[in-house]
Design a protein around this motif. Structure first.
Motif, PDB file in Angstrom:
ATOM      1  N   LEU A 190       1.426  -1.467  -0.180  1.00 52.53           N
ATOM      2  CA  LEU A 190      -0.149   0.019   0.317  1.00 52.53           C
ATOM      3  C   LEU A 190       0.582   0.707   0.050  1.00 52.53           C
ATOM      4  CD1 LEU A 190      -2.902  -1.455   2.478  1.00 52.53           C
ATOM      5  CD2 LEU A 190      -2.894  -1.219   0.376  1.00 52.53           C
ATOM      6  N   LEU A 191       2.412   1.448   0.242  1.00 49.74           N
ATOM      7  CA  LEU A 191       2.640   2.501   1.033  1.00 49.74           C
ATOM      8  C   LEU A 191       3.763   2.445  -0.720  1.00 49.74           C
ATOM      9  CD1 LEU A 191       3.958   2.478   4.583  1.00 49.74           C
ATOM     10  CD2 LEU A 191       1.577   3.789   3.588  1.00 49.74           C
ATOM     11  N   PHE A 192       4.553   1.618  -0.918  1.00 51.77           N
ATOM     12  CA  PHE A 192       5.064   1.845  -2.234  1.00 51.77           C
ATOM     13  C   PHE A 192       4.275   2.308  -3.254  1.00 51.77           C
ATOM     14  CE2 PHE A 192       7.478   0.070  -5.388  1.00 51.77           C
ATOM     15  CZ  PHE A 192       8.371   0.136  -5.286  1.00 51.77           C
ATOM     16  N   PRO A 193       3.615   2.111  -3.508  1.00 58.17           N
ATOM     17  CA  PRO A 193       3.074   3.405  -4.252  1.00 58.17           C
ATOM     18  C   PRO A 193       3.230   4.862  -4.369  1.00 58.17           C
ATOM     19  CG  PRO A 193       1.807   1.430  -4.239  1.00 58.17           C
ATOM     20  CD  PRO A 193       2.216   1.765  -3.358  1.00 58.17           C
ATOM     21  N   LEU A 194       3.164   4.848  -3.293  1.00 57.90           N
ATOM     22  CA  LEU A 194       3.087   6.806  -2.749  1.00 57.90           C
ATOM     23  C   LEU A 194       4.304   7.154  -2.927  1.00 57.90           C
ATOM     24  CD1 LEU A 194       0.893   6.286  -0.106  1.00 57.90           C
ATOM     25  CD2 LEU A 194       0.100   7.020  -1.859  1.00 57.90           C
ATOM     26  N   VAL A 195       5.325   5.993  -2.046  1.00 53.24           N
ATOM     27  CA  VAL A 195       7.057   6.635  -2.347  1.00 53.24           C
ATOM     28  C   VAL A 195       7.856   6.517  -3.553  1.00 53.24           C
ATOM     29  CG1 VAL A 195       8.896   5.918  -0.802  1.00 53.24           C
ATOM     30  CG2 VAL A 195       6.853   5.493   0.223  1.00 53.24           C
ATOM     31  N   TRP A 196       7.509   4.953  -4.077  1.00 54.84           N
ATOM     32  CA  TRP A 196       7.950   5.374  -5.366  1.00 54.84           C
ATOM     33  C   TRP A 196       7.324   5.647  -6.674  1.00 54.84           C
ATOM     34  CZ3 TRP A 196      13.335   4.048  -5.970  1.00 54.84           C
ATOM     35  CH2 TRP A 196      14.114   4.308  -7.173  1.00 54.84           C
ATOM     36  N   THR A 197       6.224   4.591  -6.925  1.00 47.33           N
ATOM     37  CA  THR A 197       5.704   5.179  -7.598  1.00 47.33           C
ATOM     38  C   THR A 197       4.592   5.603  -8.570  1.00 47.33           C
ATOM     39  OG1 THR A 197       5.119   2.334  -7.680  1.00 47.33           O
ATOM     40  CG2 THR A 197       3.815   3.434  -9.479  1.00 47.33           C
ATOM     41  N   LEU A 198       4.193   6.710  -7.013  1.00 44.28           N
ATOM     42  CA  LEU A 198       3.270   7.911  -7.787  1.00 44.28           C
ATOM     43  C   LEU A 198       5.011   9.129  -8.404  1.00 44.28           C
ATOM     44  CD1 LEU A 198       0.305   8.936  -5.453  1.00 44.28           C
ATOM     45  CD2 LEU A 198       0.520   8.456  -7.339  1.00 44.28           C
ATOM     46  N   PRO A 199       5.774   9.095  -7.808  1.00 39.78           N
ATOM     47  CA  PRO A 199       7.255  10.108  -7.987  1.00 39.78           C
ATOM     48  C   PRO A 199       7.398   9.721  -9.470  1.00 39.78           C
ATOM     49  CG  PRO A 199       7.360   9.566  -5.310  1.00 39.78           C
ATOM     50  CD  PRO A 199       6.519   8.729  -6.251  1.00 39.78           C
ATOM     51  N   ASP A 200       7.728   8.323 -10.115  1.00 43.86           N
ATOM     52  CA  ASP A 200       8.300   7.708 -10.765  1.00 43.86           C
ATOM     53  C   ASP A 200       6.887   7.943 -11.305  1.00 43.86           C
ATOM     54  OD1 ASP A 200      10.076   6.638 -11.980  1.00 43.86           O
ATOM     55  OD2 ASP A 200       8.464   5.051 -12.201  1.00 43.86           O
ATOM     56  N   ALA A 201       6.027   8.375 -11.715  1.00 41.24           N
ATOM     57  CA  ALA A 201       4.729   8.749 -12.382  1.00 41.24           C
ATOM     58  C   ALA A 201       4.656  10.241 -13.299  1.00 41.24           C
ATOM     59  CB  ALA A 201       3.812   7.893 -12.017  1.00 41.24           C
ATOM     60  N   ALA A 202       4.711  10.295 -12.102  1.00 41.95           N
ATOM     61  CA  ALA A 202       5.088  11.992 -12.364  1.00 41.95           C
ATOM     62  C   ALA A 202       6.339  12.771 -13.526  1.00 41.95           C
ATOM     63  CB  ALA A 202       5.146  12.719 -10.913  1.00 41.95           C
ATOM     64  N   ILE A 203       7.415  12.299 -12.868  1.00 48.59           N
ATOM     65  CA  ILE A 203       8.136  12.597 -13.996  1.00 48.59           C
ATOM     66  C   ILE A 203       7.966  12.222 -15.245  1.00 48.59           C
ATOM     67  CG2 ILE A 203      11.103  11.621 -14.198  1.00 48.59           C
ATOM     68  CD1 ILE A 203      11.424  11.595 -11.528  1.00 48.59           C
ATOM     69  N   MET A 204       7.798  10.520 -15.097  1.00 47.18           N
ATOM     70  CA  MET A 204       7.003   9.617 -16.757  1.00 47.18           C
ATOM     71  C   MET A 204       6.101  11.167 -17.643  1.00 47.18           C
ATOM     72  SD  MET A 204       8.981   7.509 -16.897  1.00 47.18           S
ATOM     73  CE  MET A 204      10.554   7.934 -16.415  1.00 47.18           C
ATOM     74  N   ALA A 205       5.310  11.438 -16.378  1.00 49.10           N
ATOM     75  CA  ALA A 205       3.834  12.197 -17.213  1.00 49.10           C
ATOM     76  C   ALA A 205       4.471  13.668 -17.375  1.00 49.10           C
ATOM     77  CB  ALA A 205       2.747  12.664 -15.915  1.00 49.10           C
ATOM     78  N   GLU A 206       5.423  14.160 -16.620  1.00 47.04           N
ATOM     79  CA  GLU A 206       5.863  15.247 -17.176  1.00 47.04           C
ATOM     80  C   GLU A 206       6.910  15.546 -18.149  1.00 47.04           C
ATOM     81  OE1 GLU A 206       7.809  19.654 -16.569  1.00 47.04           O
ATOM     82  OE2 GLU A 206       5.805  18.344 -16.053  1.00 47.04           O
TER      83      GLU A 206
END
Length: 133
Positions: A61-77
């Motif tokens: 549950l925490l992994f998406p918040l700590v790693w995945t969301l920042p990684d996805a934000a970089i990919m979206a940018e």
């Protein structure tokens, strides 16, 4: 209209090719990124035994918040800045030049080949261990 990158033919950037996929929602994106970054779920059994189910589920549950969301934000940018199919290569070329595009392409190829070579033996080992062999 998407901006034109010199190495991408304009017909490839046609909206038919760039806007056909439905939007990806948060949890499927988190799961895809987790399994893409972790490589393979095999081999996590010892961590479950050592910490128990609660901490394992909490980690999922925490992994998406700590790693995945920042990684996805970089990919979206990156996808917003370079709206073509070679966004990663276009970014590297824009910032560092064509020589580094080749280096990055080679390193990605080595990473994928190594990761894919690791998965079958790991799966075989896990399946043998689960059968008691």
């Amino acid at each position: 209209s998407a901006p034109h990158h010199p190495s991408v033919p304009p017909e490839v950037l046609h909206p038919h090719y760039t806007h056909t996929a439905p939007p990806l929602t948060l949890w499927p994106l988190a799961v895809l990124t987790f399994y893409n970054l972790s490589g393979f779920p095999s081999g996590i059994e010892p961590s479950i035994c050592a910490t128990g189910n609660f901490y394992h589920i909490l980690g999922f549950l925490l992994f998406p918040l700590v790693w995945t969301l920042p990684d996805a934000a970089i990919m979206a940018e990156m996808g917003a800045a370079f709206r073509d199919h070679s966004a990663g290569a276009a970014w590297v070329e824009e910032c560092f030049g064509e020589a580094w595009v080749a280096v990055c392409g080679y390193l990605i190829w080595v990473s994928v080949a190594t990761d894919n070579a690791f998965k079958p033996p790991c799966s075989w080992s896990t399946s043998r261990a689960s059968r008691g062999g």
